[in-house]
Design a protein around this motif. Structure first.
Motif, PDB file in Angstrom:
ATOM      1  N   GLY A   1     -78.827  -2.841  63.732  1.00 31.45           N
ATOM      2  CA  GLY A   1     -78.973  -2.169  62.452  1.00 31.45           C
ATOM      3  C   GLY A   1     -79.689  -0.832  62.577  1.00 31.45           C
ATOM      4  O   GLY A   1     -80.389  -0.576  63.565  1.00 31.45           O
ATOM      5  N   PRO A   2     -79.534   0.038  61.592  1.00 28.47           N
ATOM      6  CA  PRO A   2     -80.118   1.384  61.657  1.00 28.47           C
ATOM      7  C   PRO A   2     -81.638   1.409  61.692  1.00 28.47           C
ATOM      8  O   PRO A   2     -82.228   2.425  62.079  1.00 28.47           O
ATOM      9  N   ASN A   3     -82.284   0.301  61.317  1.00 25.89           N
ATOM     10  CA  ASN A   3     -83.750   0.252  61.320  1.00 25.89           C
ATOM     11  C   ASN A   3     -84.318  -0.462  62.547  1.00 25.89           C
ATOM     12  O   ASN A   3     -85.523  -0.748  62.596  1.00 25.89           O
ATOM     13  N   ALA A   4     -83.475  -0.748  63.519  1.00 29.95           N
ATOM     14  CA  ALA A   4     -83.970  -1.365  64.758  1.00 29.95           C
ATOM     15  C   ALA A   4     -85.010  -0.456  65.401  1.00 29.95           C
ATOM     16  O   ALA A   4     -84.853   0.768  65.431  1.00 29.95           O
ATOM     17  N   TYR A   5     -86.070  -1.075  65.910  1.00 30.66           N
ATOM     18  CA  TYR A   5     -87.217  -0.280  66.382  1.00 30.66           C
ATOM     19  C   TYR A   5     -87.844  -0.935  67.608  1.00 30.66           C
ATOM     20  O   TYR A   5     -88.069  -2.140  67.633  1.00 30.66           O
ATOM     21  N   VAL A   6     -88.106  -0.116  68.623  1.00 33.44           N
ATOM     22  CA  VAL A   6     -88.829  -0.580  69.810  1.00 33.44           C
ATOM     23  C   VAL A   6     -89.962   0.399  70.091  1.00 33.44           C
ATOM     24  O   VAL A   6     -89.718   1.594  70.307  1.00 33.44           O
ATOM     25  N   ASN A   7     -91.191  -0.101  70.054  1.00 31.47           N
ATOM     26  CA  ASN A   7     -92.304   0.746  70.459  1.00 31.47           C
ATOM     27  C   ASN A   7     -92.810   0.293  71.824  1.00 31.47           C
ATOM     28  O   ASN A   7     -92.334  -0.699  72.379  1.00 31.47           O
ATOM     29  N   GLU A   8     -93.750   1.017  72.367  1.00 28.43           N
ATOM     30  CA  GLU A   8     -94.301   0.674  73.675  1.00 28.43           C
ATOM     31  C   GLU A   8     -95.454  -0.308  73.516  1.00 28.43           C
ATOM     32  O   GLU A   8     -96.260  -0.202  72.593  1.00 28.43           O
ATOM     33  N   SER A   9     -95.517  -1.273  74.418  1.00 24.56           N
ATOM     34  CA  SER A   9     -96.616  -2.245  74.387  1.00 24.56           C
ATOM     35  C   SER A   9     -97.841  -1.634  75.062  1.00 24.56           C
ATOM     36  O   SER A   9     -97.844  -0.464  75.469  1.00 24.56           O
ATOM     37  N   VAL A  10     -98.889  -2.427  75.204  1.00 27.51           N
ATOM     38  CA  VAL A  10    -100.144  -1.913  75.762  1.00 27.51           C
ATOM     39  C   VAL A  10     -99.973  -1.425  77.198  1.00 27.51           C
ATOM     40  O   VAL A  10    -100.716  -0.556  77.658  1.00 27.51           O
ATOM     41  N   ASN A  11     -99.000  -1.960  77.929  1.00 26.72           N
ATOM     42  CA  ASN A  11     -98.795  -1.522  79.319  1.00 26.72           C
ATOM     43  C   ASN A  11     -97.853  -0.327  79.425  1.00 26.72           C
ATOM     44  O   ASN A  11     -97.475   0.082  80.525  1.00 26.72           O
ATOM     45  N   GLY A  12     -97.466   0.219  78.275  1.00 28.04           N
ATOM     46  CA  GLY A  12     -96.621   1.408  78.277  1.00 28.04           C
ATOM     47  C   GLY A  12     -95.151   1.131  78.400  1.00 28.04           C
ATOM     48  O   GLY A  12     -94.338   2.073  78.450  1.00 28.04           O
ATOM     49  N   GLN A  13     -94.739  -0.136  78.438  1.00 31.68           N
ATOM     50  CA  GLN A  13     -93.330  -0.502  78.546  1.00 31.68           C
ATOM     51  C   GLN A  13     -92.767  -0.886  77.174  1.00 31.68           C
ATOM     52  O   GLN A  13     -93.493  -1.406  76.321  1.00 31.68           O
ATOM     53  N   PRO A  14     -91.486  -0.659  76.944  1.00 34.72           N
ATOM     54  CA  PRO A  14     -90.886  -1.047  75.654  1.00 34.72           C
ATOM     55  C   PRO A  14     -90.979  -2.548  75.432  1.00 34.72           C
ATOM     56  O   PRO A  14     -90.775  -3.343  76.357  1.00 34.72           O
ATOM     57  N   ASP A  15     -91.296  -2.943  74.209  1.00 36.01           N
ATOM     58  CA  ASP A  15     -91.460  -4.358  73.866  1.00 36.01           C
ATOM     59  C   ASP A  15     -90.138  -4.881  73.288  1.00 36.01           C
ATOM     60  O   ASP A  15     -89.971  -4.989  72.071  1.00 36.01           O
ATOM     61  N   PHE A  16     -89.198  -5.219  74.166  1.00 36.01           N
ATOM     62  CA  PHE A  16     -87.886  -5.678  73.717  1.00 36.01           C
ATOM     63  C   PHE A  16     -87.940  -7.087  73.130  1.00 36.01           C
ATOM     64  O   PHE A  16     -87.071  -7.455  72.330  1.00 36.01           O
ATOM     65  N   SER A  17     -88.929  -7.871  73.508  1.00 40.60           N
ATOM     66  CA  SER A  17     -89.081  -9.207  72.904  1.00 40.60           C
ATOM     67  C   SER A  17     -89.338  -9.081  71.409  1.00 40.60           C
ATOM     68  O   SER A  17     -88.755  -9.807  70.593  1.00 40.60           O
ATOM     69  N   ALA A  18     -90.218  -8.147  71.025  1.00 39.41           N
ATOM     70  CA  ALA A  18     -90.521  -7.935  69.605  1.00 39.41           C
ATOM     71  C   ALA A  18     -89.284  -7.428  68.873  1.00 39.41           C
ATOM     72  O   ALA A  18     -89.033  -7.823  67.729  1.00 39.41           O
ATOM     73  N   LEU A  19     -88.507  -6.573  69.517  1.00 41.25           N
ATOM     74  CA  LEU A  19     -87.271  -6.068  68.895  1.00 41.25           C
ATOM     75  C   LEU A  19     -86.360  -7.215  68.496  1.00 41.25           C
ATOM     76  O   LEU A  19     -85.859  -7.271  67.363  1.00 41.25           O
ATOM     77  N   CYS A  20     -86.130  -8.123  69.412  1.00 40.68           N
ATOM     78  CA  CYS A  20     -85.176  -9.215  69.171  1.00 40.68           C
ATOM     79  C   CYS A  20     -85.649 -10.166  68.079  1.00 40.68           C
ATOM     80  O   CYS A  20     -84.832 -10.874  67.475  1.00 40.68           O
ATOM     81  N   GLN A  21     -86.958 -10.206  67.815  1.00 40.26           N
ATOM     82  CA  GLN A  21     -87.502 -11.111  66.809  1.00 40.26           C
ATOM     83  C   GLN A  21     -87.535 -10.503  65.412  1.00 40.26           C
ATOM     84  O   GLN A  21     -87.715 -11.214  64.433  1.00 40.26           O
ATOM     85  N   ARG A  22     -87.355  -9.185  65.320  1.00 41.37           N
ATOM     86  CA  ARG A  22     -87.420  -8.529  64.013  1.00 41.37           C
ATOM     87  C   ARG A  22     -86.104  -8.706  63.258  1.00 41.37           C
ATOM     88  O   ARG A  22     -85.020  -8.465  63.802  1.00 41.37           O
ATOM     89  N   PRO A  23     -86.155  -9.076  61.979  1.00 44.33           N
ATOM     90  CA  PRO A  23     -84.928  -9.167  61.175  1.00 44.33           C
ATOM     91  C   PRO A  23     -84.172  -7.847  61.112  1.00 44.33           C
ATOM     92  O   PRO A  23     -82.943  -7.826  61.009  1.00 44.33           O
ATOM     93  N   SER A  24     -84.888  -6.720  61.199  1.00 50.66           N
ATOM     94  CA  SER A  24     -84.244  -5.413  61.108  1.00 50.66           C
ATOM     95  C   SER A  24     -83.352  -5.108  62.303  1.00 50.66           C
ATOM     96  O   SER A  24     -82.539  -4.185  62.256  1.00 50.66           O
ATOM     97  N   CYS A  25     -83.483  -5.892  63.368  1.00 50.50           N
ATOM     98  CA  CYS A  25     -82.659  -5.650  64.565  1.00 50.50           C
ATOM     99  C   CYS A  25     -81.178  -5.840  64.253  1.00 50.50           C
ATOM    100  O   CYS A  25     -80.335  -5.052  64.660  1.00 50.50           O
ATOM    101  N   GLN A  26     -80.845  -6.922  63.522  1.00 50.20           N
ATOM    102  CA  GLN A  26     -79.456  -7.208  63.128  1.00 50.20           C
ATOM    103  C   GLN A  26     -78.495  -7.137  64.320  1.00 50.20           C
ATOM    104  O   GLN A  26     -77.414  -6.559  64.244  1.00 50.20           O
ATOM    105  N   LEU A  27     -78.900  -7.750  65.403  1.00 55.65           N
ATOM    106  CA  LEU A  27     -78.094  -7.711  66.618  1.00 55.65           C
ATOM    107  C   LEU A  27     -76.785  -8.471  66.422  1.00 55.65           C
ATOM    108  O   LEU A  27     -76.770  -9.611  65.979  1.00 55.65           O
TER     109      LEU A  27
END
Length: 318
Positions: free
Chosen positions: A200-226
């Motif tokens: 979906g257009p509101n899918a969002y991935v930010n960086e975690s504390v270690n500086g890497q993208p948090d793809f686990s959080a992406l997949c859990q967000r309803p806005s992902c609409q995968l």
């Protein structure tokens, strides 16, 4: 230099590679395997499409909608090589390291020779065929469900029908992105099959504390609409503006990219077009640095627009 917070929207090579690798392994790859399929509809009328999908901004596959197109019935790579033999095309234009200009017949020959372990798939991406091989248009009728395209009123018929062909080898990938200019995607599969992964257009991935993208959080967000699908010859995919999508060729493939502008997105469309043109004109060096894989593509795209609109690029005014 301002850094985009949403990793999915970054266009630098390192971020593009991070996101693409996430589709190969890890939480996103696992979520993709379990993602629901995009709805498929057969025999959908124009009114049904408008009411149930376009007005609701819902992706859909119109199954077999283009089955009767001449291109779907008779096209092959060899056939196109005879129709566009000496036409110059840019192969692998989305890679600044691999892009090269060749004659179309040579591109087809290269595909036949490019086999075996370790061979990187060849891909002719975003080919504006009407500027160099316009006779192909007779095999690619207009879609009645695209009549809402406001670009016809804004720029004229020539730009509204300035479609793209995408031709490539099995294994070729178009990395995750959102199409520019707030336009809806209509993709017609002509030869072979493609796998589409969408968000979906509101899918969002930010960086975690270690500086890497948090793809686990992406997949859990309803806005992902995968969601995902496989397009087959004659199928038409409708994807509303700003939906993320990634494409992998499951076989040697030919598809038509048809864009449509919903009038409700007109102001944002004009803003994005102006922002792009002004950035390229006034800040080209930084744009090359922040969008290294896209800069030359934008030049090709805008030259095609200028040619279709009859604009003389050597003049500041008509």
């Amino acid at each position: 230099m301002e850094i985009e917070k949403n990793v999915l929207k970054r266009r630098d090579l390192a971020s593009l590679t991070l996101v693409e690798n996430a589709f190969q392994q890890g939480p996103l790859a696992e979520a993709m395997l379990a993602a629901p399929s995009i709805e498929r509809r057969s025999g959908l009328t124009q009114i049904q499409f408008e009411q149930e999908y376009r007005q609701q901004q819902r992706p859909v596959i119109l199954e077999g909608f283009a089955n009767q197109w001449p291109s779907v019935k008779k096209w092959s790579f060899d056939y196109l090589a005879t129709r566009c033999e000496s036409t110059k095309v840019t192969v692998n234009s989305y890679s600044s390291q691999r892009a090269r200009e060749v004659a179309f017949a040579d591109f087809v020959h290269m595909m036949k020779e490019n086999k075996g372990a370790g061979a990187s798939p060849l891909y002719l991406q975003e080919w504006y065929y009407q500027t160099s091989c316009p006779h192909l248009a007779a095999d690619l009728p207009e879609l009645d469900i695209c009549q809402y395209d406001f670009r016809r009123d804004l720029y004229g018929e020539a730009v509204s029908t300035n479609h793209q062909l995408w031709l490539g080898q099995q294994g070729g990938i178009t990395r995750l992105h959102q199409d520019s200019y707030m336009i809806d995607v209509m993709h017609v599969q002509i030869v072979g099959e493609k796998h589409w992964s969408i968000m979906g257009p509101n899918a969002y991935v930010n960086e975690s504390v270690n500086g890497q993208p948090d793809f686990s959080a992406l997949c859990q967000r309803p806005s992902c609409q995968l969601m995902q699908c496989v397009l087959k010859p004659g199928d038409v995919l409708y994807l509303p503006a700003m939906w993320f999508h990634r494409i992998k060729l499951l076989s040697d493939s030919i598809g038509l990219g048809r864009k449509c502008l919903d009038q409700s997105n007109l102001n944002k469309h004009i803003h994005q077009r102006m922002a792009e043109l002004l950035a390229m004109a006034l800040n080209a060096e930084e744009v090359k640095e922040t969008h290294p894989e896209l800069f030359n593509v934008l030049l090709i795209r805008n030259r095609a627009w200028a040619k279709r609109m009859g604009i003389n690029l050597s003049k500041l005014r008509p």
